[in-house]
Design a protein around this motif. Sequence first.
Motif, PDB file in Angstrom:
ATOM      1  N   PRO A   1       0.807  -1.232   0.000  1.00 55.56           N
ATOM      2  CA  PRO A   1       0.000   0.000   0.000  1.00 55.56           C
ATOM      3  C   PRO A   1       0.837   1.278   0.000  1.00 55.56           C
ATOM      4  O   PRO A   1       0.411   2.297  -0.527  1.00 55.56           O
ATOM      5  N   GLN A   2       2.035   1.244   0.567  1.00 60.70           N
ATOM      6  CA  GLN A   2       2.874   2.445   0.579  1.00 60.70           C
ATOM      7  C   GLN A   2       3.343   2.804  -0.842  1.00 60.70           C
ATOM      8  O   GLN A   2       3.400   3.978  -1.206  1.00 60.70           O
ATOM      9  N   ILE A   3       3.654   1.791  -1.627  1.00 65.07           N
ATOM     10  CA  ILE A   3       4.066   2.042  -3.009  1.00 65.07           C
ATOM     11  C   ILE A   3       2.880   2.563  -3.815  1.00 65.07           C
ATOM     12  O   ILE A   3       3.001   3.516  -4.578  1.00 65.07           O
ATOM     13  N   ARG A   4       1.722   1.957  -3.593  1.00 62.32           N
ATOM     14  CA  ARG A   4       0.514   2.415  -4.293  1.00 62.32           C
ATOM     15  C   ARG A   4       0.228   3.875  -3.924  1.00 62.32           C
ATOM     16  O   ARG A   4      -0.085   4.695  -4.787  1.00 62.32           O
ATOM     17  N   ALA A   5       0.362   4.217  -2.647  1.00 59.99           N
ATOM     18  CA  ALA A   5       0.126   5.594  -2.198  1.00 59.99           C
ATOM     19  C   ALA A   5       1.138   6.557  -2.833  1.00 59.99           C
ATOM     20  O   ALA A   5       0.785   7.685  -3.212  1.00 59.99           O
ATOM     21  N   ALA A   6       2.380   6.116  -3.000  1.00 58.56           N
ATOM     22  CA  ALA A   6       3.402   6.950  -3.638  1.00 58.56           C
ATOM     23  C   ALA A   6       3.049   7.194  -5.106  1.00 58.56           C
ATOM     24  O   ALA A   6       3.221   8.302  -5.615  1.00 58.56           O
ATOM     25  N   PHE A   7       2.530   6.161  -5.800  1.00 57.63           N
ATOM     26  CA  PHE A   7       2.077   6.337  -7.180  1.00 57.63           C
ATOM     27  C   PHE A   7       0.972   7.378  -7.258  1.00 57.63           C
ATOM     28  O   PHE A   7       1.005   8.286  -8.082  1.00 57.63           O
ATOM     29  N   VAL A   8      -0.014   7.239  -6.390  1.00 56.39           N
ATOM     30  CA  VAL A   8      -1.151   8.165  -6.396  1.00 56.39           C
ATOM     31  C   VAL A   8      -0.659   9.589  -6.146  1.00 56.39           C
ATOM     32  O   VAL A   8      -1.061  10.520  -6.845  1.00 56.39           O
ATOM     33  N   GLU A   9       0.227   9.757  -5.171  1.00 56.13           N
ATOM     34  CA  GLU A   9       0.763  11.080  -4.859  1.00 56.13           C
ATOM     35  C   GLU A   9       1.538  11.652  -6.046  1.00 56.13           C
ATOM     36  O   GLU A   9       1.402  12.827  -6.377  1.00 56.13           O
ATOM     37  N   PHE A  10       2.344  10.824  -6.712  1.00 59.93           N
ATOM     38  CA  PHE A  10       3.107  11.258  -7.877  1.00 59.93           C
ATOM     39  C   PHE A  10       2.170  11.775  -8.968  1.00 59.93           C
ATOM     40  O   PHE A  10       2.372  12.862  -9.518  1.00 59.93           O
ATOM     41  N   PHE A  11       1.134  11.012  -9.290  1.00 58.11           N
ATOM     42  CA  PHE A  11       0.205  11.422 -10.342  1.00 58.11           C
ATOM     43  C   PHE A  11      -0.586  12.660  -9.930  1.00 58.11           C
ATOM     44  O   PHE A  11      -0.843  13.539 -10.752  1.00 58.11           O
ATOM     45  N   ASN A  12      -0.956  12.764  -8.658  1.00 57.67           N
ATOM     46  CA  ASN A  12      -1.677  13.959  -8.197  1.00 57.67           C
ATOM     47  C   ASN A  12      -0.791  15.199  -8.288  1.00 57.67           C
ATOM     48  O   ASN A  12      -1.260  16.280  -8.681  1.00 57.67           O
ATOM     49  N   GLN A  13       0.484  15.062  -7.953  1.00 57.10           N
ATOM     50  CA  GLN A  13       1.409  16.189  -8.069  1.00 57.10           C
ATOM     51  C   GLN A  13       1.585  16.599  -9.526  1.00 57.10           C
ATOM     52  O   GLN A  13       1.586  17.792  -9.847  1.00 57.10           O
ATOM     53  N   ALA A  14       1.730  15.611 -10.400  1.00 56.95           N
ATOM     54  CA  ALA A  14       1.880  15.919 -11.826  1.00 56.95           C
ATOM     55  C   ALA A  14       0.643  16.634 -12.358  1.00 56.95           C
ATOM     56  O   ALA A  14       0.747  17.628 -13.077  1.00 56.95           O
ATOM     57  N   ARG A  15      -0.543  16.143 -11.980  1.00 60.50           N
ATOM     58  CA  ARG A  15      -1.787  16.793 -12.415  1.00 60.50           C
ATOM     59  C   ARG A  15      -1.844  18.238 -11.920  1.00 60.50           C
ATOM     60  O   ARG A  15      -2.251  19.135 -12.664  1.00 60.50           O
ATOM     61  N   ALA A  16      -1.442  18.466 -10.672  1.00 64.68           N
ATOM     62  CA  ALA A  16      -1.467  19.817 -10.101  1.00 64.68           C
ATOM     63  C   ALA A  16      -0.503  20.746 -10.843  1.00 64.68           C
ATOM     64  O   ALA A  16      -0.827  21.907 -11.094  1.00 64.68           O
ATOM     65  N   ILE A  17       0.660  20.224 -11.214  1.00 62.56           N
ATOM     66  CA  ILE A  17       1.626  21.040 -11.960  1.00 62.56           C
ATOM     67  C   ILE A  17       1.032  21.442 -13.301  1.00 62.56           C
ATOM     68  O   ILE A  17       1.062  22.607 -13.692  1.00 62.56           O
ATOM     69  N   TYR A  18       0.455  20.467 -14.036  1.00 64.21           N
ATOM     70  CA  TYR A  18      -0.146  20.793 -15.334  1.00 64.21           C
ATOM     71  C   TYR A  18      -1.355  21.697 -15.194  1.00 64.21           C
ATOM     72  O   TYR A  18      -1.512  22.644 -15.955  1.00 64.21           O
ATOM     73  N   ALA A  19      -2.199  21.444 -14.201  1.00 66.13           N
ATOM     74  CA  ALA A  19      -3.379  22.286 -14.000  1.00 66.13           C
ATOM     75  C   ALA A  19      -2.959  23.714 -13.663  1.00 66.13           C
ATOM     76  O   ALA A  19      -3.568  24.678 -14.131  1.00 66.13           O
ATOM     77  N   GLY A  20      -1.907  23.875 -12.885  1.00 62.86           N
ATOM     78  CA  GLY A  20      -1.386  25.212 -12.580  1.00 62.86           C
ATOM     79  C   GLY A  20      -0.882  25.906 -13.825  1.00 62.86           C
ATOM     80  O   GLY A  20      -1.044  27.098 -13.994  1.00 62.86           O
ATOM     81  N   GLY A  21      -0.275  25.135 -14.734  1.00 64.66           N
ATOM     82  CA  GLY A  21       0.210  25.697 -15.994  1.00 64.66           C
ATOM     83  C   GLY A  21      -0.917  26.179 -16.869  1.00 64.66           C
ATOM     84  O   GLY A  21      -0.823  27.216 -17.534  1.00 64.66           O
ATOM     85  N   ALA A  22      -2.025  25.448 -16.867  1.00 60.69           N
ATOM     86  CA  ALA A  22      -3.171  25.861 -17.698  1.00 60.69           C
ATOM     87  C   ALA A  22      -3.778  27.144 -17.180  1.00 60.69           C
ATOM     88  O   ALA A  22      -4.308  27.957 -17.943  1.00 60.69           O
ATOM     89  N   ALA A  23      -3.697  27.351 -15.866  1.00 66.34           N
ATOM     90  CA  ALA A  23      -4.304  28.533 -15.266  1.00 66.34           C
ATOM     91  C   ALA A  23      -3.464  29.795 -15.482  1.00 66.34           C
ATOM     92  O   ALA A  23      -3.956  30.897 -15.339  1.00 66.34           O
ATOM     93  N   GLN A  24      -2.186  29.624 -15.796  1.00 62.90           N
ATOM     94  CA  GLN A  24      -1.305  30.804 -15.934  1.00 62.90           C
ATOM     95  C   GLN A  24      -1.514  31.524 -17.240  1.00 62.90           C
ATOM     96  O   GLN A  24      -1.859  31.027 -18.228  1.00 62.90           O
TER      97      GLN A  24
END
Length: 182
Positions: A159-182
């Motif tokens: 579960p810790q590895i799965r949680a790290a995957f989820v966190e990685f993808f959520n961070q990537a989504r946030a970076i791209y979403a922030g870029g779209a807003a700029q």
Amino acid sequence: MADTASFSAAMLAGRTFTTNRPLLFVTINGKDPGEEFQLTGSSNVVVHIRAVSVTPMHTIQIVQNGGVVRSITPPLPGNDTTLNETITISTASCWIAVRCLGNGTLLPIDPLSAIAHTSPFYFILNGAPIRVEADVNQMISCLNTIQPQEEAKVPGAYPQIRAAFVEFFNQARAIYAGGAAQ
């Protein structure tokens, strides 16, 4: 003749084009593909194009942020064309590339196929990053497709590895979403 070091340096700098037949030589304001231009206001740039092909070229296009901003029909037979086109960079940071197309399909085995595309030139207007909303949305869509596939590869006992995957993808989504807003 270029040595391996200078060839590698040019590749890393983006001074390239891809082709199935035509040779496409492009400079903007005398600079090669991969170059980054720092602009402080609206600017006109001169795109110098030389396209040479044994297969006739039907169209030469100047592409800005994925959309065609200039389409030129070479004089017949369109096998060796040199042109200078002026493009205005005025509203936002962007990238520009050049491509040429023949009359055939996009299949490389088609005898009328002629395709070449440069790497981009980058224009940074007033220090603002290049943001293309369609590109950002495409990257978020890819993340949404890849995430479940990658999560499925992690056994349930980790579960810790799965949680790290989820966190990685959520961070990537946030970076791209922030870029779209700029």
